[in-house]
Design a protein around this motif. Structure first.
Motif, PDB file in Angstrom:
ATOM      1  N   MET A 121       0.825  -1.208   0.000  1.00 18.89           N
ATOM      2  CA  MET A 121       0.000   0.000   0.000  1.00 18.89           C
ATOM      3  C   MET A 121       0.863   1.264   0.000  1.00 18.89           C
ATOM      4  O   MET A 121       0.632   2.173  -0.804  1.00 18.89           O
ATOM      5  CB  MET A 121      -0.900   0.030   1.239  1.00 18.89           C
ATOM      6  N   VAL A 122       1.814   1.329   0.913  1.00 15.91           N
ATOM      7  CA  VAL A 122       2.651   2.524   1.047  1.00 15.91           C
ATOM      8  C   VAL A 122       3.445   2.758  -0.240  1.00 15.91           C
ATOM      9  O   VAL A 122       3.577   3.898  -0.703  1.00 15.91           O
ATOM     10  CB  VAL A 122       3.575   2.418   2.282  1.00 15.91           C
ATOM     11  N   LYS A 123       3.958   1.698  -0.837  1.00 11.29           N
ATOM     12  CA  LYS A 123       4.695   1.844  -2.090  1.00 11.29           C
ATOM     13  C   LYS A 123       3.804   2.443  -3.176  1.00 11.29           C
ATOM     14  O   LYS A 123       4.213   3.361  -3.888  1.00 11.29           O
ATOM     15  CB  LYS A 123       5.241   0.490  -2.548  1.00 11.29           C
ATOM     16  N   ALA A 124       2.577   1.927  -3.295  1.00 14.78           N
ATOM     17  CA  ALA A 124       1.649   2.448  -4.305  1.00 14.78           C
ATOM     18  C   ALA A 124       1.252   3.891  -3.998  1.00 14.78           C
ATOM     19  O   ALA A 124       1.176   4.737  -4.900  1.00 14.78           O
ATOM     20  CB  ALA A 124       0.408   1.564  -4.382  1.00 14.78           C
ATOM     21  N   MET A 125       1.032   4.198  -2.727  1.00 15.86           N
ATOM     22  CA  MET A 125       0.642   5.553  -2.339  1.00 15.86           C
ATOM     23  C   MET A 125       1.758   6.550  -2.624  1.00 15.86           C
ATOM     24  O   MET A 125       1.503   7.681  -3.049  1.00 15.86           O
ATOM     25  CB  MET A 125       0.228   5.577  -0.869  1.00 15.86           C
ATOM     26  N   ALA A 126       3.017   6.145  -2.437  1.00 17.63           N
ATOM     27  CA  ALA A 126       4.153   7.029  -2.722  1.00 17.63           C
ATOM     28  C   ALA A 126       4.242   7.339  -4.216  1.00 17.63           C
ATOM     29  O   ALA A 126       4.527   8.470  -4.611  1.00 17.63           O
ATOM     30  CB  ALA A 126       5.456   6.410  -2.220  1.00 17.63           C
TER      31      ALA A 126
END
Length: 146
Positions: A121-126
């Motif tokens: 999730m965090v990777k995609a959000m970044a």
């Protein structure tokens, strides 16, 4: 031909070491955040001394959302971003997580200790926020700082 400084070519979240563009709140003191008003350049978004601290803050916020009942991708994104971009944001993050975890969709309940799902999730959000690609070592180092 006019040359631009490399720093100016980076997106705001990258310049601030804040890949999820966490808002600046004077009363909130994140680990690794630039607190000195004289050193801050951005009055809207938090600035961090190193990228690992910005990633750590993002992980911590998402885990706090999960603890508060925002425990699916849809719920987290509805809390995270403005109404006008939610559909695109949820679809982008949900599709990315689904490529890594085919059994996880936008409505799957996520636990605070689901490190690999939170990582996806965090990777995609970044990427969505500022086109920053977090590598696994950066994420792991930030996770260990929690």
């Amino acid at each position: 031909m006019k040359l631009m400084k490399t720093k100016n070519m980076k997106m705001r979240g990258q310049r601030n070491n804040n890949p999820l563009n966490i808002k600046y709140v004077p009363m909130t003191h994140w680990v690794g955040e630039v607190h000195d008003e004289l050193l801050k350049f951005d009055k809207t978004f938090a600035e961090f001394k190193e990228m690992k601290y910005g990633i750590r803050a993002a992980i911590k916020l998402i885990r706090n959302y999960i603890r508060s009942g925002y425990n699916t991708i849809d719920r987290i994104i509805s809390r995270w971003c403005p109404d006008q971009t939610q559909y695109t944001y949820r679809k982008f993050v949900g599709d990315h997580v689904k490529t890594v975890f085919p059994n996880v969709d936008r409505w799957t309940v996520i636990r605070r200790d689901d490190k690999d799902i939170i990582r996806a999730m965090v990777k995609a959000m970044a990427v969505m926020e500022c086109q920053y690609r977090i590598d696994d070592d950066e994420f792991d180092e930030a996770w260990e700082l929690l």
